[in-house]
Motif scaffolding. Structure first.
Motif, PDB file in Angstrom:
ATOM      1  N   ASP A   9      -5.842   0.980  -2.922  1.00 38.83           N
ATOM      2  CA  ASP A   9      -4.396   0.927  -3.160  1.00 38.83           C
ATOM      3  C   ASP A   9      -4.013  -0.189  -4.113  1.00 38.83           C
ATOM      4  O   ASP A   9      -2.826  -0.512  -4.253  1.00 38.83           O
ATOM      5  CB  ASP A   9      -3.661   0.734  -1.824  1.00 38.83           C
TER       6      ASP A   9
ATOM      7  N   ARG B 185       1.345   7.046  -6.825  1.00 36.13           N
ATOM      8  CA  ARG B 185       0.317   8.018  -7.171  1.00 36.13           C
ATOM      9  C   ARG B 185       0.763   9.449  -6.869  1.00 36.13           C
ATOM     10  O   ARG B 185       0.396  10.389  -7.582  1.00 36.13           O
ATOM     11  CB  ARG B 185      -0.970   7.711  -6.399  1.00 36.13           C
TER      12      ARG B 185
ATOM     13  N   ALA C 223       2.146   1.855  -3.480  1.00 33.56           N
ATOM     14  CA  ALA C 223       1.095   2.384  -4.354  1.00 33.56           C
ATOM     15  C   ALA C 223       0.860   3.866  -4.111  1.00 33.56           C
ATOM     16  O   ALA C 223       0.718   4.657  -5.063  1.00 33.56           O
ATOM     17  CB  ALA C 223      -0.203   1.597  -4.138  1.00 33.56           C
ATOM     18  N   ARG C 224       0.844   4.279  -2.836  1.00 35.33           N
ATOM     19  CA  ARG C 224       0.639   5.705  -2.540  1.00 35.33           C
ATOM     20  C   ARG C 224       1.809   6.549  -3.048  1.00 35.33           C
ATOM     21  O   ARG C 224       1.607   7.662  -3.551  1.00 35.33           O
ATOM     22  CB  ARG C 224       0.471   5.882  -1.035  1.00 35.33           C
TER      23      ARG C 224
ATOM     24  N   PHE D  99      -6.669   2.801 -10.157  1.00 35.82           N
ATOM     25  CA  PHE D  99      -6.549   2.333  -8.784  1.00 35.82           C
ATOM     26  C   PHE D  99      -7.933   2.099  -8.183  1.00 35.82           C
ATOM     27  O   PHE D  99      -8.842   2.919  -8.340  1.00 35.82           O
ATOM     28  CB  PHE D  99      -5.789   3.339  -7.918  1.00 35.82           C
TER      29      PHE D  99
ATOM     30  N   CYS E  26       0.832  -1.205   0.000  1.00 37.71           N
ATOM     31  CA  CYS E  26       0.000   0.000   0.000  1.00 37.71           C
ATOM     32  C   CYS E  26       0.865   1.253   0.000  1.00 37.71           C
ATOM     33  O   CYS E  26       0.543   2.241  -0.676  1.00 37.71           O
ATOM     34  CB  CYS E  26      -0.923  -0.001   1.212  1.00 37.71           C
ATOM     35  N   SER E  27       1.956   1.237   0.746  1.00 37.93           N
ATOM     36  CA  SER E  27       2.862   2.380   0.778  1.00 37.93           C
ATOM     37  C   SER E  27       3.485   2.623  -0.594  1.00 37.93           C
ATOM     38  O   SER E  27       3.618   3.774  -1.038  1.00 37.93           O
ATOM     39  CB  SER E  27       3.959   2.143   1.822  1.00 37.93           C
TER      40      SER E  27
ATOM     41  N   PHE F  74       3.728  -2.892  -6.240  1.00 46.14           N
ATOM     42  CA  PHE F  74       2.427  -2.833  -5.591  1.00 46.14           C
ATOM     43  C   PHE F  74       1.461  -3.802  -6.273  1.00 46.14           C
ATOM     44  O   PHE F  74       1.716  -4.272  -7.381  1.00 46.14           O
ATOM     45  CB  PHE F  74       1.847  -1.410  -5.579  1.00 46.14           C
TER      46      PHE F  74
END
Length: 453
Positions: A145, A45, A41-42, A142, A38-39, A118
């Motif tokens: 995430d 973005r 993916a963020r 997305f 998740c980290s 991710f």
């Protein structure tokens, strides 16, 4: 007896130990893996610029893909949330796609691959190319995430539409993509001119005024299962009572014969389980969507559940979308081919979706409803073409005559072991009782459905 109790205690202890180990594993290993992905993916973005935004129609296609391949068809624990879907489309050149290790494969929607670190859901058209063809570029959106792949040049594109003529009705125009085939119509349009059917017996009642449509799970087989299970539990409980409890029980039971104790125990357990099953079925039906067609008034009533307000739609404003989904669920080897019938109107969030076995069955069902509203059809008997055990004169419920028909078929058969098994099952389920209960429940549900309009 002491040995049996010891074995049961040991089994419970080992099962508890396994469950505790699984819980610790989920909390530690999978939680750490999920947090890291998740980290990543963020971070992606935050540092990347989207090059396109999806239209409403494209968002609906992706929503269908997620619900079928990831959530609704497999997990059913995490309902789809449209607010989690971002309309921004991202692009990665020379993507790094890897199979997730099984130690890190637990996510909310059962994702099996990672994309540049991710999680990414690769739809079934794209998964066909992964082992054989290098993907030079991939586009994705997305959902929370998790990345959802939507296209890869020269590989797959879930939005690539083409017009198709189905073999069962060449005069119809079907829009086909890599994940589905869609037929759309409305009450104001002409009939599709195909053979009327009652797919999955969705039309539960039809008279000269109303046609009532809902999915009924209370058929004979369901009642046979619960009554047979009640019989097994009753028998086991009676045997345990005779062998263990009766010596310490009331005096009149201790002096009674084992046969009397057996009968008394079964007579207590059997109706309790059956009544409990009926109560659960009634509670579940209150959440069942119901559609009522009133051809005298020219209205269609959409009732999502007993607690929600019924939506009244003029017949000529009713819209229907029949979608056949042609995909493979994540981790499944067999194709998922079935149809969804969505009855909607121009008002947002006013639709009801029901299932059918195929696109042709769904269009045949729509032909049946269309003919009913035009007063060309007045009865649904003989339309259950997908159910070979039913005859043209059968009403849309499992009645006592169906029990007689099945019993005669078994008796006329030459397989002695099959006949013996059928007679044992009949005795275990109290003979025609499942058919009587299914018929009574079907009639009750029709009356209950009428009260929603």
């Amino acid at each position: 007896m002491h040995l049996a109790i010891t074995i049961v205690k040991l089994f419970i202890f080992l099962l508890s130990l396994i469950k505790l180990t699984q819980w610790l594993f989920l909390k530690k290993r999978w939680t750490q893996s999920k947090r890291s992905q998740c980290s990543t993916a963020r971070s992606f973005r935050a540092g990347s610029t989207p090059f396109q935004k999806l239209s409403t129609a494209e968002t609906e296609v992706i929503s269908t893909l997620i619900k079928l391949e990831a959530i609704d068809s497999i997990g059913r624990k995490c309902p789809f949330n449209p607010k989690e879907l971002s309309p921004n489309v991202y692009r990665i050149v020379s993507p790094v796609i890897k199979q997730k290790p099984w130690l890190e494969s637990n996510t909310d929607i059962n994702v099996n691959h990672t994309l540049n670190g991710f999680e990414v859901l690769i739809p079934s058209p794209g998964r066909r190319y992964l082992p054989t063809k290098a993907i030079s570029e991939i586009h994705f959106v997305f959902y929370g995430d998790i990345a959802i792949a939507i296209r890869a040049p020269d590989c797959f594109d879930i939005f690539g539409e083409q017009e198709e003529k189905p073999s069962f009705a060449p005069h119809l125009s079907i829009i086909k993509t890599q994940i589905s085939s869609v037929y759309e119509s409305s009450g104001a349009q002409q009939s599709p001119e195909v053979k009327p059917t009652n797919s999955n017996r969705l039309i539960q009642h039809m008279d000269h005024t109303h046609a009532i449509l809902y999915r009924d799970s209370c058929w004979t087989n369901g009642y046979m299962l619960i009554i047979g299970t009640a019989g097994v539990f009753s028998l086991l409980l009676a045997l345990i009572y005779i062998g263990v409890v009766s010596d310490a029980g009331p005096a009149f039971l201790s002096k009674a014969s084992p046969g009397l104790t057996l009968v008394m125990t079964i007579s207590l357990i059997w109706p309790l389980l059956i009544v409990g099953f009926l109560a659960v079925e009634h509670w579940q039906f209150n959440k069942q969507p119901v559609i009522v067609f009133d051809r005298e008034q020219g209205h269609v009533y959409l009732s999502p559940s007993a607690r929600e307000k019924t939506i009244v739609i003029p017949w000529d404003q009713l819209k229907i979308s029949i979608r056949q989904l042609n995909m493979r669920g994540v981790g499944l080897e067999y194709p998922i081919n079935f149809a969804q019938l969505e009855f909607t109107t121009t008002t947002p969030d006013s639709g009801i979706t029901l299932g059918a076995k195929s696109l042709s069955a769904g269009i045949g069902l729509w032909q049946t409803l269309h003919s009913f509203m035009l007063k060309d059809l007045h009865c649904i008997r003989g339309l259950e073409t997908m159910e070979p055990e039913y005859r043209p004169d059968d009403p849309p419920r499992d009645d006592i005559y169906l029990f007689t028909r099945r019993l005669k078929e078994k008796i006329n058969g030459k397989d002695f072991f099959a006949l013996t098994g059928w007679l044992f099952l009949t005795a275990l389920t109290l003979g025609p009782l499942p058919y009587i209960l299914a018929s009574a429940c079907s009639r009750f549900r029709v009356r209950h459905a009428r009260r929603r309009i």
